[in-house]
Scaffold this motif. Structure first.
Motif, short mmCIF file in Angstrom:
data_model
loop_
_atom_site.label_atom_id
_atom_site.label_comp_id
_atom_site.label_asym_id
_atom_site.label_seq_id
_atom_site.Cartn_x
_atom_site.Cartn_y
_atom_site.Cartn_z
N ASP A 73 0.81 -1.22 0.00
CA ASP A 73 0.00 0.00 0.00
C ASP A 73 0.84 1.27 0.00
O ASP A 73 0.42 2.29 -0.54
CB ASP A 73 -0.96 0.02 1.19
CG ASP A 73 -2.13 -0.93 0.99
OD1 ASP A 73 -2.47 -1.22 -0.17
OD2 ASP A 73 -2.71 -1.37 2.00
N ASP A 74 2.03 1.25 0.60
CA ASP A 74 2.89 2.44 0.58
C ASP A 74 3.29 2.78 -0.85
O ASP A 74 3.24 3.94 -1.26
CB ASP A 74 4.14 2.23 1.44
CG ASP A 74 3.82 2.22 2.93
OD1 ASP A 74 2.75 2.72 3.32
OD2 ASP A 74 4.66 1.71 3.69
N VAL A 75 3.68 1.77 -1.62
CA VAL A 75 4.04 1.99 -3.02
C VAL A 75 2.82 2.50 -3.78
O VAL A 75 2.90 3.46 -4.55
CB VAL A 75 4.59 0.71 -3.67
CG1 VAL A 75 4.81 0.90 -5.16
CG2 VAL A 75 5.86 0.25 -2.98
N ARG A 76 1.67 1.89 -3.54
CA ARG A 76 0.43 2.30 -4.22
C ARG A 76 0.11 3.76 -3.92
O ARG A 76 -0.26 4.53 -4.82
CB ARG A 76 -0.72 1.39 -3.77
CG ARG A 76 -2.03 1.63 -4.48
CD ARG A 76 -3.06 0.56 -4.17
NE ARG A 76 -2.70 -0.68 -4.87
CZ ARG A 76 -2.13 -1.75 -4.29
NH1 ARG A 76 -1.87 -1.76 -3.02
NH2 ARG A 76 -1.83 -2.81 -5.00
N ARG A 77 0.25 4.18 -2.69
CA ARG A 77 -0.05 5.56 -2.30
C ARG A 77 0.90 6.54 -3.00
O ARG A 77 0.47 7.56 -3.53
CB ARG A 77 0.04 5.72 -0.79
CG ARG A 77 -1.14 5.09 -0.08
CD ARG A 77 -1.06 5.10 1.43
NE ARG A 77 -0.49 6.29 2.00
CZ ARG A 77 0.27 6.31 3.10
NH1 ARG A 77 0.54 5.19 3.72
NH2 ARG A 77 0.74 7.43 3.57
N VAL A 78 2.19 6.25 -2.98
CA VAL A 78 3.16 7.15 -3.61
C VAL A 78 2.91 7.25 -5.11
O VAL A 78 2.89 8.34 -5.67
CB VAL A 78 4.61 6.70 -3.31
CG1 VAL A 78 5.61 7.49 -4.14
CG2 VAL A 78 4.91 6.84 -1.82
N ILE A 79 2.71 6.12 -5.76
CA ILE A 79 2.48 6.12 -7.21
C ILE A 79 1.19 6.88 -7.53
O ILE A 79 1.13 7.64 -8.50
CB ILE A 79 2.43 4.67 -7.75
CG1 ILE A 79 3.81 4.01 -7.60
CG2 ILE A 79 1.96 4.64 -9.20
CD1 ILE A 79 4.96 4.77 -8.23
N SER A 80 0.17 6.71 -6.72
CA SER A 80 -1.09 7.42 -6.95
C SER A 80 -0.92 8.93 -6.83
O SER A 80 -1.46 9.69 -7.64
CB SER A 80 -2.17 6.94 -5.98
OG SER A 80 -2.50 5.62 -6.26
N VAL A 81 -0.16 9.37 -5.84
CA VAL A 81 0.08 10.81 -5.66
C VAL A 81 0.87 11.36 -6.84
O VAL A 81 0.53 12.41 -7.40
CB VAL A 81 0.80 11.10 -4.33
CG1 VAL A 81 1.32 12.53 -4.27
CG2 VAL A 81 -0.12 10.81 -3.16
N ILE A 82 1.92 10.67 -7.24
CA ILE A 82 2.72 11.13 -8.39
C ILE A 82 1.84 11.20 -9.63
O ILE A 82 1.88 12.19 -10.38
CB ILE A 82 3.94 10.20 -8.62
CG1 ILE A 82 4.93 10.34 -7.47
CG2 ILE A 82 4.61 10.53 -9.96
CD1 ILE A 82 6.05 9.31 -7.50
#
Length: 96
Positions: A73-82
């Motif tokens: 989920d951390d990767v998912r959150r960062v990618i979504s914000v970018i």
């Protein structure tokens, strides 16, 4: 921190970012990713291997097919914000 640096370094190339942008909502095979990005198989395989090494994606095998997804989920959150900041709907220009 070193972890932050390594994470951001893994996102450095356009092709890796594009691959990650295609994975937040569903698993995809390398063949799907090749088709969606119009990239050659060796390029996609090389970039996916790097993303696996950097623990940004995980794999699941189903017969001969290997499915790729974001690692957590951390990767998912960062990618979504970018994605939202740089690729989301265009915002109206601010007036001075």
């Amino acid at each position: 921190t070193r972890e932050t640096r390594d994470f951001l370094k893994a996102l450095w190339t356009e092709n890796r970012l594009l691959l990650l942008f295609l994975l937040p909502h569903r698993q995809r095979t390398a063949a799907e990713l090749e088709h969606l990005l119009s990239l050659r198989q060796p390029m996609v395989s090389q970039q996916l291997a790097r993303l696996r090494l950097d623990q940004l994606v995980t794999t699941r095998r189903d017969g001969k097919a290997i499915y790729y997804s974001l690692a957590n989920d951390d990767v998912r959150r960062v990618i979504s914000v970018i994605y939202d900041i740089f690729c989301g709907p265009q915002k109206p220009a601010k007036e001075d």
